[in-house]
Design an enzyme around this catalytic site. Structure first.
Site, short mmCIF file in Angstrom:
data_model
loop_
_atom_site.label_atom_id
_atom_site.label_comp_id
_atom_site.label_asym_id
_atom_site.label_seq_id
_atom_site.Cartn_x
_atom_site.Cartn_y
_atom_site.Cartn_z
N HIS A 291 12.94 -24.29 10.76
CA HIS A 291 14.28 -23.70 10.88
C HIS A 291 15.02 -23.97 9.59
O HIS A 291 14.91 -25.04 9.00
CB HIS A 291 15.03 -24.30 12.07
CG HIS A 291 14.97 -25.79 12.13
ND1 HIS A 291 13.88 -26.47 12.63
CD2 HIS A 291 15.84 -26.73 11.72
CE1 HIS A 291 14.09 -27.77 12.54
NE2 HIS A 291 15.28 -27.96 11.98
N ILE B 255 23.48 -27.13 18.07
CA ILE B 255 24.09 -27.78 19.23
C ILE B 255 24.92 -29.00 18.81
O ILE B 255 25.81 -29.44 19.53
CB ILE B 255 23.00 -28.17 20.26
CG1 ILE B 255 23.59 -28.30 21.65
CG2 ILE B 255 22.24 -29.42 19.83
CD1 ILE B 255 22.53 -28.39 22.74
N ASN C 80 14.20 -29.11 6.38
CA ASN C 80 13.66 -30.47 6.44
C ASN C 80 12.18 -30.43 6.81
O ASN C 80 11.77 -29.63 7.66
CB ASN C 80 14.42 -31.29 7.50
CG ASN C 80 15.87 -31.52 7.12
OD1 ASN C 80 16.19 -31.69 5.94
ND2 ASN C 80 16.75 -31.54 8.10
N HIS D 3 18.60 -24.47 8.00
CA HIS D 3 20.00 -24.79 8.31
C HIS D 3 20.92 -24.03 7.35
O HIS D 3 20.72 -24.10 6.12
CB HIS D 3 20.28 -26.29 8.11
CG HIS D 3 19.55 -27.21 9.02
ND1 HIS D 3 20.16 -27.83 10.10
CD2 HIS D 3 18.27 -27.67 9.00
CE1 HIS D 3 19.28 -28.62 10.70
NE2 HIS D 3 18.13 -28.54 10.06
P1 AMP Z 1 16.07 -30.96 11.93
O1 AMP Z 1 16.60 -32.37 11.96
O2 AMP Z 1 16.05 -30.36 10.56
O3 AMP Z 1 14.74 -30.85 12.63
O4 AMP Z 1 17.13 -30.09 12.72
C1 AMP Z 1 17.07 -29.89 14.09
C2 AMP Z 1 18.40 -29.36 14.50
O5 AMP Z 1 18.27 -28.72 15.74
C3 AMP Z 1 19.48 -30.43 14.64
O6 AMP Z 1 20.57 -30.12 13.78
C4 AMP Z 1 19.85 -30.35 16.12
O7 AMP Z 1 21.23 -30.59 16.34
C5 AMP Z 1 19.44 -28.94 16.47
N1 AMP Z 1 19.10 -28.71 17.86
C6 AMP Z 1 18.29 -29.45 18.65
N2 AMP Z 1 18.21 -28.91 19.88
C7 AMP Z 1 18.99 -27.80 19.87
C8 AMP Z 1 19.32 -26.81 20.83
N3 AMP Z 1 18.84 -26.87 22.08
N4 AMP Z 1 20.17 -25.82 20.47
C9 AMP Z 1 20.67 -25.77 19.23
N5 AMP Z 1 20.39 -26.67 18.26
C10 AMP Z 1 19.57 -27.67 18.57
#
Ligand code: AMP
Ligand code: ZN
Length: 126
Positions: free
Chosen positions: A113, A44, A100, A115
């Site tokens: 997740h 997002i 992470n 990336h």
């Molecule tokens: P992390 O910092 O590794 O936990 O990554 C979490 C990621 O999830 C970040 O890059 C956010 O921008 C992404 N994120 C959070 N909420 C959403 C959402 N609703 N849809 C898509 N990506 C999201």
């Protein structure tokens, strides 16, 4: 079967988990791949022209919750990212995969997740 044994240590956390809600289609996302085990969707808040998250459908909070039973799952997450990179045509120029773990590692969503970042030159870690 491995999926069903993923840790669900805190049911409240699972209920509140934004990625579980995306998996369950309770929250919309720009989904680019889905099968029985994984879902992938565009981040997002993209940090690169291509920024996709590869997410297991099972709620696993952090990398610290992984064990030997998850080895196949984690391998398939990487292979899915590889396939998505190829589909986007960046396999030759290159891309970055990031997992992470916990706050110190920059984790903000506590459902693991992977990336996939690409489409620009990656620099050193910061
Ligand atoms: P992390 O910092 O590794 O936990 O990554 C979490 C990621 O999830 C970040 O890059 C956010 O921008 C992404 N994120 C959070 N909420 C959403 C959402 N609703 N849809 C898509 N990506 C999201
Ligand atoms: Zn979750």
């Amino acid at each position: 079967m491995t999926l069903q044994r993923a840790p669900h240590r805190n049911d409240e956390l699972v209920e509140d988990c934004i990625f579980c809600k995306i998996v369950n289609k309770e929250v919309p996302a720009d989904i680019v791949f889905e099968d029985d085990e994984l879902v992938a969707f565009n981040d997002i808040s993209p940090q690169a022209p291509i920024h996709v998250l590869v997410v297991p459908k099972a709620h696993i909070s952090t990398v610290n919750d992984l064990d030997e039973d998850h080895a196949g799952l984690v391998g398939r997450m990487v292979l899915r990212a590889q396939a998505l990179a190829e589909a986007r045509g960046i396999e030759e120029e290159g891309y970055r995969l990031i997992l992470n773990c916990n706050a110190g590692g920059g984790q903000t969503v506590f459902h693991i997740h992977l990336h996939l970042l690409g489409g620009r030159q990656m620099r050193g870690f910061g």
